[in-house]
Design a protein around this motif. Structure first.
Motif, PDB file in Angstrom:
ATOM      1  N   THR A 209       0.812  -1.217   0.000  1.00  0.00           N
ATOM      2  CA  THR A 209       0.000   0.000   0.000  1.00  0.00           C
ATOM      3  C   THR A 209       0.844   1.265   0.000  1.00  0.00           C
ATOM      4  O   THR A 209       0.469   2.279  -0.616  1.00  0.00           O
TER       5      THR A 209
ATOM      6  N   ARG B 263      -9.000   3.165   4.152  1.00  0.00           N
ATOM      7  CA  ARG B 263      -9.390   3.222   2.739  1.00  0.00           C
ATOM      8  C   ARG B 263      -8.237   2.843   1.825  1.00  0.00           C
ATOM      9  O   ARG B 263      -8.415   2.093   0.855  1.00  0.00           O
ATOM     10  N   ASP B 264      -7.041   3.349   2.125  1.00  0.00           N
ATOM     11  CA  ASP B 264      -5.884   3.078   1.265  1.00  0.00           C
ATOM     12  C   ASP B 264      -5.532   1.591   1.256  1.00  0.00           C
ATOM     13  O   ASP B 264      -5.273   1.004   0.195  1.00  0.00           O
TER      14      ASP B 264
ATOM     15  N   GLN C 111      -7.938  -4.891  -2.400  1.00  0.00           N
ATOM     16  CA  GLN C 111      -8.958  -5.245  -3.382  1.00  0.00           C
ATOM     17  C   GLN C 111      -8.377  -5.235  -4.797  1.00  0.00           C
ATOM     18  O   GLN C 111      -8.642  -6.149  -5.594  1.00  0.00           O
ATOM     19  N   LYS C 112      -7.579  -4.239  -5.096  1.00  0.00           N
ATOM     20  CA  LYS C 112      -6.992  -4.103  -6.427  1.00  0.00           C
ATOM     21  C   LYS C 112      -6.060  -5.263  -6.746  1.00  0.00           C
ATOM     22  O   LYS C 112      -5.983  -5.715  -7.901  1.00  0.00           O
TER      23      LYS C 112
ATOM     24  N   SER D   3      -7.487  -0.997   2.198  1.00  0.00           N
ATOM     25  CA  SER D   3      -8.587  -1.775   1.627  1.00  0.00           C
ATOM     26  C   SER D   3      -8.557  -1.711   0.109  1.00  0.00           C
ATOM     27  O   SER D   3      -8.760  -2.722  -0.581  1.00  0.00           O
ATOM     28  N   SER D   4      -8.290  -0.525  -0.433  1.00  0.00           N
ATOM     29  CA  SER D   4      -8.235  -0.351  -1.882  1.00  0.00           C
ATOM     30  C   SER D   4      -7.085  -1.149  -2.493  1.00  0.00           C
ATOM     31  O   SER D   4      -7.264  -1.812  -3.523  1.00  0.00           O
TER      32      SER D   4
END
Length: 269
Positions: free
Chosen positions: A117, A241-242, A248-249, A244-245
């Protein structure tokens, strides 16, 4: 001039000096300040969080059999996470050998997630402010439920040892239960295989000491390191948010264990 009394602990005297001079050392009470009651599960913020009384577990980013991972309050830098056992214990020194082995794999996964991340991170610093087994001497609102800090930082345990002048012993992680009786500062060495520990009951190291050093590293002014007065809740949500994103990506490419332990984040999708 400060006069120390031989019949009073250094920790107690240090706290009194700090209070008299109106200095915020990041603690509510020292390790042996005379409190007769230790913190309990009833007033433990992490246990109440797990029970759904604080945020319905919305901060959790990773779950294994015996540990969960959340971003910390006082998120003055992005990507700063805590590894916390579900079991209410005072320090990782109370963990079994089996749970310490699991902790090592969780730590490995957390580092992978941080690097994924925040690839610009200069390094990752890992440490624990372990409380003595009884928890006595701690303020009732102190977070003595064991939690290990994992933060993006270029600092190493060896540098902190040199800067502080404190004496540290080099240990293997599986030896940690030998040190559970007293509070300690534990830091992982720069080679990631050994750990440095200060377990001297006569030495008082404020629980937010390492946070202060990281704030200095990042040139963050004032007392932003103090999570009690500077919770940085929005930055905490940004980290959620960072991460999790990023998960997911990259989900299909993640190691299987990380996929299994983070898939709950995306179940609703």
């Amino acid at each position: 001039t400060i006069f120390l009394k031989s019949d009073v602990s250094i920790a107690t005297q240090f706290e009194k000096i700090a209070n008299d001079l109106e200095l915020d050392i990041g603690d509510h009470k020292s390790n042996s300040s005379g409190s007769t009651d230790g913190p309990t599960i009833k007033n433990c913020a992490y246990c109440r969080y797990l029970d759904g009384n604080i945020g319905q577990n919305e901060r959790t980013l990773y779950r294994s059999k015996n540990f969960f991972v959340i971003p910390t309050l006082g998120q003055f830098i992005p990507g700063y996470l805590l590894i916390i056992p579900f079991q209410h214990i005072m320090s990782n020194g109370e963990l079994s050998a089996e749970h310490l082995e699991e902790f090592k794999t969780v730590l490995e996964d957390v580092e992978y997630i941080i690097k994924l991340t925040f690839p610009e991170a200069k390094g990752i610093l890992v440490w624990e402010n372990g409380s003595g087994s009884s928890g006595k001497g701690k303020a009732k609102d102190s977070l003595v439920h064991s939690h290990v800090h994992v933060a993006p930082s270029g600092l190493t345990a060896e540098q902190i040892k040199e800067m502080s002048g404190f004496l540290y012993e080099e240990i293997e992680l599986l030896d940690l239960p030998k040190y559970k009786a007293h509070s300690y500062l534990l830091m992982r060495s720069k080679d990631n295989n050994r750990w440095l520990i200060n377990n001297n009951p006569k030495m008082y190291i404020p629980r937010q000491y390492v946070r202060q050093l990281i704030a200095e590293e990042y040139a963050i002014p004032g007392e932003a390191w103090n999570w009690r007065t500077h919770p940085f809740e929005e930055k905490m949500h940004e980290t959620i948010r960072d991460i999790s994103s990023a998960l997911q990506k990259n989900f299909s490419e993640l190691p299987e264990r990380i996929r299994n332990n983070t898939s709950f984040l995306f179940d609703a999708n």
